[in-house]
Design a protein around this motif. Sequence first.
Motif, PDB file in Angstrom:
ATOM      1  N   CYS A  18      34.665  63.908  23.176  1.00  0.00           N
ATOM      2  CA  CYS A  18      35.327  63.558  24.711  1.00  0.00           C
ATOM      3  C   CYS A  18      36.684  63.669  24.511  1.00  0.00           C
ATOM      4  O   CYS A  18      37.428  64.158  25.582  1.00  0.00           O
ATOM      5  N   GLU A  35      26.798  64.657  25.986  1.00  0.00           N
ATOM      6  CA  GLU A  35      28.151  64.462  26.252  1.00  0.00           C
ATOM      7  C   GLU A  35      28.433  63.705  27.856  1.00  0.00           C
ATOM      8  O   GLU A  35      27.558  63.702  28.438  1.00  0.00           O
ATOM      9  N   THR A  36      29.774  63.504  27.810  1.00  0.00           N
ATOM     10  CA  THR A  36      30.000  62.807  28.980  1.00  0.00           C
ATOM     11  C   THR A  36      30.264  63.420  30.335  1.00  0.00           C
ATOM     12  O   THR A  36      29.311  62.784  31.197  1.00  0.00           O
ATOM     13  N   ALA A  64      27.800  71.024  29.736  1.00  0.00           N
ATOM     14  CA  ALA A  64      28.594  70.450  28.459  1.00  0.00           C
ATOM     15  C   ALA A  64      29.911  69.932  28.864  1.00  0.00           C
ATOM     16  O   ALA A  64      30.279  70.127  30.076  1.00  0.00           O
ATOM     17  N   ASN A  65      30.835  69.324  28.067  1.00  0.00           N
ATOM     18  CA  ASN A  65      31.986  69.202  28.464  1.00  0.00           C
ATOM     19  C   ASN A  65      32.760  70.419  28.379  1.00  0.00           C
ATOM     20  O   ASN A  65      33.649  70.623  29.214  1.00  0.00           O
ATOM     21  N   ASN A 108      31.831  71.213  21.171  1.00  0.00           N
ATOM     22  CA  ASN A 108      31.451  69.877  21.750  1.00  0.00           C
ATOM     23  C   ASN A 108      31.171  68.589  20.839  1.00  0.00           C
ATOM     24  O   ASN A 108      30.301  67.982  20.926  1.00  0.00           O
ATOM     25  N   ASN A 119      31.936  61.216  17.085  1.00  0.00           N
ATOM     26  CA  ASN A 119      31.550  62.552  17.971  1.00  0.00           C
ATOM     27  C   ASN A 119      29.852  61.905  18.588  1.00  0.00           C
ATOM     28  O   ASN A 119      29.257  61.172  18.146  1.00  0.00           O
ATOM     29  N   GLY A 172      27.087  64.506  21.289  1.00  0.00           N
ATOM     30  CA  GLY A 172      26.658  65.746  21.857  1.00  0.00           C
ATOM     31  C   GLY A 172      25.352  66.104  20.925  1.00  0.00           C
ATOM     32  O   GLY A 172      24.526  67.154  21.708  1.00  0.00           O
TER      33      GLY A 172
END
Length: 441
Positions: A2, A105-106, A126-127, A307, A383, A385
Amino acid sequence: MCTPTPHAGHHDSREERPFARGLGELRTGRRTAITAGAAGLLFSTLAGTQAARAAGGADTRRRAYVLVVDGCRPEEIDSGLTPNLHALRGGGLRFPRASSMPVMETIPNHVMMMTGQRPDRTGVPANAILDRELGAIRDMDRASDIKVPTVIERLNRRGLRTGTVLSKEYLYGVFGERATHRWEPMPIIPVAGYAPDVFTMQATLAMLEEFDPHLVFVNLGDIDRFGHSDLTGTTLQLARRTALAATDALVGRFVEELKSSGRWEHSMLVVLADHSMDWSLPTQVVSLQAPLEADPLLAGNVVIADNGGADLVYWTGPSSRRAEAVRRIRAIAEEAEGVLKAWDRRAGWLRLGPEAGDVVVFCRAGWRFSDPDPLTSNPIPGNHGHPATRAIPFFLAGGHPRVPRGKTSSAHARTLDVAPTVASFFGLPSGAALYEGRARV
């Protein structure tokens, strides 16, 4: 991953960030702003709100609050550090098999929460992605990135009030001005790009007092951010434990406000994480850029969007050689130590859409990607993802009669289920024609 990383921070320098642009519009009066109470919190209001409310004419005492405890692992609620979250979970309906969705991911999972749709429909996989039109890696932080309606907009159309209190700059950006009222997050911590939870909760409570929205969507980012930066992540997790206790106390404060204000008996809380967290030692880093560039076919024809626990690999060469390139990328990636699996992005179960490139590579637990540079692109130990960060806490709480008491479900709840659950709670359609997720009340 992130936290913005050193390789240009995933942002195209030629374009003003949504957060900076929004603040500029507030300063120049192009966007309506309200300052809440003595705290000086800044909220912006959707244009035409009063007219839309009058046209809808809908009102109800029901309130729904979606609290995202960003990056929380399910077992951490049993750690003794989160008594308020533990009590909420035990008193409501819990889903021990709940999961985040790829890419874990966020941004994509917050989008899935509010749309109830998978990334091949939302347009947000994805981010960080390669924006082929820009020719640059960027975060998916534009309101135009979401291609389908959100439950926020559906509630607005019924004349109900909605609010977003999102601690992270890129979440602020991707949800844009969809909500009736939204917090303009500040103070923002430089580089990390988020507002600490104490300010986020202050804004949440002020939003309840000032606007009393029917739906409030809240992101609490401290646990995630401390998890990223905690160099003791594989041992003592000191900073993360502190963040867990502090965020839990803020959740307790929120619940106290609901009860003391009389909202609790009319409320449903959806409490979940967008993903969990995994930690890696400095020696357990995967970088695919060099081995891909060493291949004669791939050299100069691939771009990687890192990511954290997932690499999105884009073939930029001639389309006639795509199939061959995908085979080469997958074979080379799967030879790298620390890689779990490399998938053709079109694999039916991934449902990521063309924005995610051509090959999606996941790392093993205890590893992380750092691309394009193995030393500087992703130096942070925490991390997500990848599949190791799939499991999440997910439970319903609150005093409304529709919320089950002290129940455990064996159903596989997913981030996709939030939007249909909220829609069902307010009596809006929540079936398969609108949502891929399932209503859980």
